[in-house]
Write an enzyme that holds these catalytic residues in place. Structure first.
Site, PDB file in Angstrom:
ATOM      1  N   TRP A  26       0.576  -0.978   0.040  1.00 29.99           N
ATOM      2  CA  TRP A  26      -0.279  -0.133  -0.223  1.00 29.99           C
ATOM      3  C   TRP A  26       0.858   0.974  -0.080  1.00 29.99           C
ATOM      4  CZ3 TRP A  26      -3.577  -1.817  -1.675  1.00 29.99           C
ATOM      5  CH2 TRP A  26      -4.818  -3.097  -0.667  1.00 29.99           C
ATOM      6  N   HIS A 102      -6.552   2.964   4.164  1.00 27.88           N
ATOM      7  CA  HIS A 102      -7.526   3.096   3.181  1.00 27.88           C
ATOM      8  C   HIS A 102      -7.468   4.686   2.822  1.00 27.88           C
ATOM      9  CE1 HIS A 102     -10.424   2.799  -0.107  1.00 27.88           C
ATOM     10  NE2 HIS A 102     -11.305   3.650   0.539  1.00 27.88           N
ATOM     11  N   TRP A 103      -7.210   5.074   1.123  1.00 29.31           N
ATOM     12  CA  TRP A 103      -7.108   5.825   1.298  1.00 29.31           C
ATOM     13  C   TRP A 103      -8.573   6.105  -0.304  1.00 29.31           C
ATOM     14  CZ3 TRP A 103      -3.744   9.225   2.626  1.00 29.31           C
ATOM     15  CH2 TRP A 103      -2.835   8.893   2.733  1.00 29.31           C
ATOM     16  N   ASP A 119     -13.640   6.211  -4.909  1.00 24.97           N
ATOM     17  CA  ASP A 119     -13.930   5.881  -2.970  1.00 24.97           C
ATOM     18  C   ASP A 119     -13.971   3.956  -4.285  1.00 24.97           C
ATOM     19  OD1 ASP A 119     -13.503   4.105  -0.590  1.00 24.97           O
ATOM     20  OD2 ASP A 119     -14.885   4.973   0.877  1.00 24.97           O
ATOM     21  N   CYS A 157      -5.566   0.833  -3.384  1.00 24.09           N
ATOM     22  CA  CYS A 157      -6.763   2.223  -2.807  1.00 24.09           C
ATOM     23  C   CYS A 157      -5.927   3.486  -3.089  1.00 24.09           C
ATOM     24  CB  CYS A 157      -7.087   2.180  -1.239  1.00 24.09           C
ATOM     25  SG  CYS A 157      -6.096   2.427  -0.374  1.00 24.09           S
TER      26      CYS A 157
END
Length: 210
Positions: A26, A102-103, A119, A157
């Site tokens: 990530w 999470h982004w 999203d 993400c």
């Protein structure tokens, strides 16, 4: 040892940061912040003062600031009142520290007087995006954060945020709302972009661009 690979504008990338682009890791605040800096200074510099790319650290501060007066002074210094477009990288961390799992991307569109939220995990960051939008609304005269245009099933993400911001900037028109081309942000596209950004960092580092 974690040597510096690249210093670009206000961004500093170390070897550990760049290694995240190799996947399947990530992306962190530093990589996404660098991408936003590069968009503003190089890739989309023609947008000039009409667009603002807000770093993950600043976005997190806006979300978690506890003093309205402090927040007002800080936002005034950003000059957001004159921006047509404001891009913010949203994470799901609940305190001021970096991190989260999470982004997503929050975009303010002045002509429409609203926010759009993009999203990759079916709105799982909605509460965080709405909190940021609520903090900014008094300074921007905007409506609340609504859903974005298309949320394909992509779960990388951080890179998704970078790719969506890039695609939206490519579509920007000063008096029109940008639309994401259908079926563009696919898993294959995301993987290719990881390699592309890694090559860009290496190229900038070799050129000694600051």
């Amino acid at each position: 040892m974690d040597p510096v690979v690249l210093s670009f504008q206000d961004s500093l990338l170390r070897r550990s940061d760049v290694s995240l682009l190799e996947g399947p890791h990530w992306l962190n605040d530093q990589v996404i912040g660098f991408a936003f800096e590069y968009f503003a200074a190089e890739r989309f510099k023609a947008l000039g003062a009409s667009a603002a790319f807000i770093s993950p650290e600043v976005t997190q501060f806006i979300k978690c600031a506890s003093c309205p007066g402090e927040l007002a002074l800080f936002l005034e210094s950003l000059g957001l009142a004159s921006r047509r477009w404001v891009f913010l990288a949203v994470n799901d961390n609940s305190d001021r520290s970096a991190g989260g799992s999470h982004w997503s991307l929050l975009l303010f569109h002045r002509a429409a007087h609203r926010f759009a939220h993009y999203d990759s995990q079916n709105g799982s960051n909605s509460l965080h995006a709405r909190r940021i939008a609520a903090r900014l609304e008094p300074f921007l005269g905007a409506a609340g954060a609504g859903p974005g245009g298309g949320r394909p099933p992509v779960y990388d993400c951080g890179m998704y945020v970078i790719c969506i911001a890039e695609a939206l900037c490519q579509e920007l028109r000063m008096e029109a709302e940008p639309r994401l081309p259908p079926q563009v942000i696919t898993p294959g596209y995301i993987s290719g972009k990881r390699a592309e950004w890694r090559r860009l960092v290496q190229s900038l580092a070799q050129d000694g661009l600051r």
